[in-house]
Design an enzyme around this catalytic site. Structure first.
Site, PDB file in Angstrom:
ATOM      1  N   HIS A 278       7.632   4.233  -1.710  1.00 22.41           N
ATOM      2  CA  HIS A 278       6.467   3.466  -0.623  1.00 22.41           C
ATOM      3  C   HIS A 278       7.223   2.629   0.306  1.00 22.41           C
ATOM      4  CE1 HIS A 278       3.474   1.254   1.987  1.00 22.41           C
ATOM      5  NE2 HIS A 278       2.610   2.479   0.647  1.00 22.41           N
ATOM      6  N   ASP A 319      -0.075   5.033  -6.776  1.00 25.85           N
ATOM      7  CA  ASP A 319      -0.921   6.216  -7.525  1.00 25.85           C
ATOM      8  C   ASP A 319      -0.600   6.369  -8.414  1.00 25.85           C
ATOM      9  OD1 ASP A 319      -2.102   6.074  -4.827  1.00 25.85           O
ATOM     10  OD2 ASP A 319      -0.179   7.047  -3.940  1.00 25.85           O
TER      11      ASP A 319
END
Length: 375
Positions: A278, A319
């Site tokens: 990320h 996720d």
């Protein structure tokens, strides 16, 4: 990648002189702390150094600076709702990971909405069976957002979330939202806590793509259900809310053919490994770490994220954590998307109200690359 690096490493990465590095520190652009091994030396936060290096590498023409704000660039809209500060996700100044220890959707909504009263999400007696239709059916009878009180806008948001929750499978009653979702999905009470934590952790995340879409709609004065529908449509893209479903595919592949073969197959495509890495968390997504730690131990899931981190150098993101949660029981096949949509709707309402009260229209200019008429 270490969280803190020495002066020489920082200077090498930035390609600047020591005086420039010290100026960045004095302006608050780079965080500094004494070296525990030698108090005469200083360490510099790697995240800040990497962020500066990325921004300095871009062209500084006005048009390029403006364009860069659309892709993980400099902040472009003022907000008091949430931010990522030194790799910590904050909801109105409170650490989201700490909140996830016990907060509910109802208390987090009150925090994000800056609402002192209790927040509830009453579900309809009979609503639509899919989330897009659930929000769309509210729009014709909804008032535009302009000129209305904040309490009325928040009431519209609570109603819209109630409709959305039921369309995503939540039971229609007045209990807490995570209880309703677990019960509606036919899960036993052991899943209440991880579902609650997931919804809280996903509630808001700075100006992500779906939240920006919500704010654009709100800036036009669209009704709150219409703003949430704009966010939901944006969330449905595979690069946003669909990323967790891609992580589900990776987990399924690992269970069917083994971790090594699954990773080999996915890495051979040349694409980013779904559910890992990320840009805002170079040291690892703390939301993922918190949720994964709360799940029942699963040897295959742990091996997958450890092997993936070893091979790619990046850690799981939220996720992957949502996919891991959904793989622990008889969840709906698209449970990660449902969790994402319901949790993020709490933040969408906050951003819609904040944008309406700001009173400005979001209308960027395009950089035209097409033909022009001949003079």
């Amino acid at each position: 990648m270490p969280e803190w690096i020495g002066r020489d490493a920082a200077l090498a990465r930035l390609g600047v002189r020591a005086q420039t590095l010290y100026a960045y520190v004095s302006r608050g652009q780079v965080d500094m702390q004494p070296d525990p091994a030698d108090p005469r030396r200083s360490l510099y936060r790697t995240e800040d150094i990497e962020g500066l290096r990325t921004r300095r590498g871009r062209s500084r023409r006005v048009s390029a600076v403006a364009a860069s704000t659309m892709a993980w660039g400099e902040p472009s809209l003022e907000t008091a709702i949430s931010t990522v500060h030194h790799a910590r996700l904050l909801y109105r100044g409170q650490d989201a990971i700490t909140l996830a220890g016990q907060a509910t959707c109802e208390t987090v909504a009150a925090l994000l909405w800056d609402d002192t009263g209790p927040v509830g999400f009453p579900g309809p007696m009979q609503g639509a069976n899919d989330p897009f239709s659930a929000l769309a059916m509210l729009i014709p009878a909804s008032y535009p957002a302009l000129g209305r009180g904040i309490d009325k806008l928040q009431a519209d948001g609570a109603e819209a979330i109630g409709y959305l929750a039921q369309a995503l499978g939540a039971a229609s009653d007045l209990s807490l939202l995570h209880h309703r979702l677990a019960r509606g999905w036919g899960l036993d009470s052991s899943y209440d806590e991880p579902i609650r934590m997931a919804l809280v952790l996903i509630a808001d995340h700075d100006l992500n793509a779906s939240t920006f879409a919500v704010r654009v709609a709100a800036s036009t004065g669209a009704s709150i259900p219409a703003c949430l529908l704009a966010g939901l449509a944006t969330l449905s893209g595979p690069r946003h809310g669909g990323a967790a479903n891609a992580a589900m595919v990776l987990l399924h592949d690992a269970r069917e053919s083994g971790v090594t073969r699954a990773l080999t197959r996915h890495l051979a495509t040349g694409q980013k490994l779904p559910g890992f890495g990320h840009p805002l968390y170079p040291m690892g997504d703390p939301r993922a770490a918190a949720l994964l730690a709360a799940l029942p131990p699963d040897a295959l899931t742990r091996q997958l994220w450890q092997d993936a981190a070893e091979q790619t150098g990046v850690k799981p993101n939220i996720d992957f954590a949502l996919a891991a949660l959904a793989s622990t029981g008889a969840f709906p096949p698209d449970a990660p998307f449902r969790l994402f949509a319901l949790g993020r709707s709490l933040g969408w309402v906050a951003h819609a109200v904040e944008q309406v009260t700001a009173g400005s229209l979001i209308r960027p200019r395009g950089i035209y690359r097409g033909r022009l008429p001949a003079d």
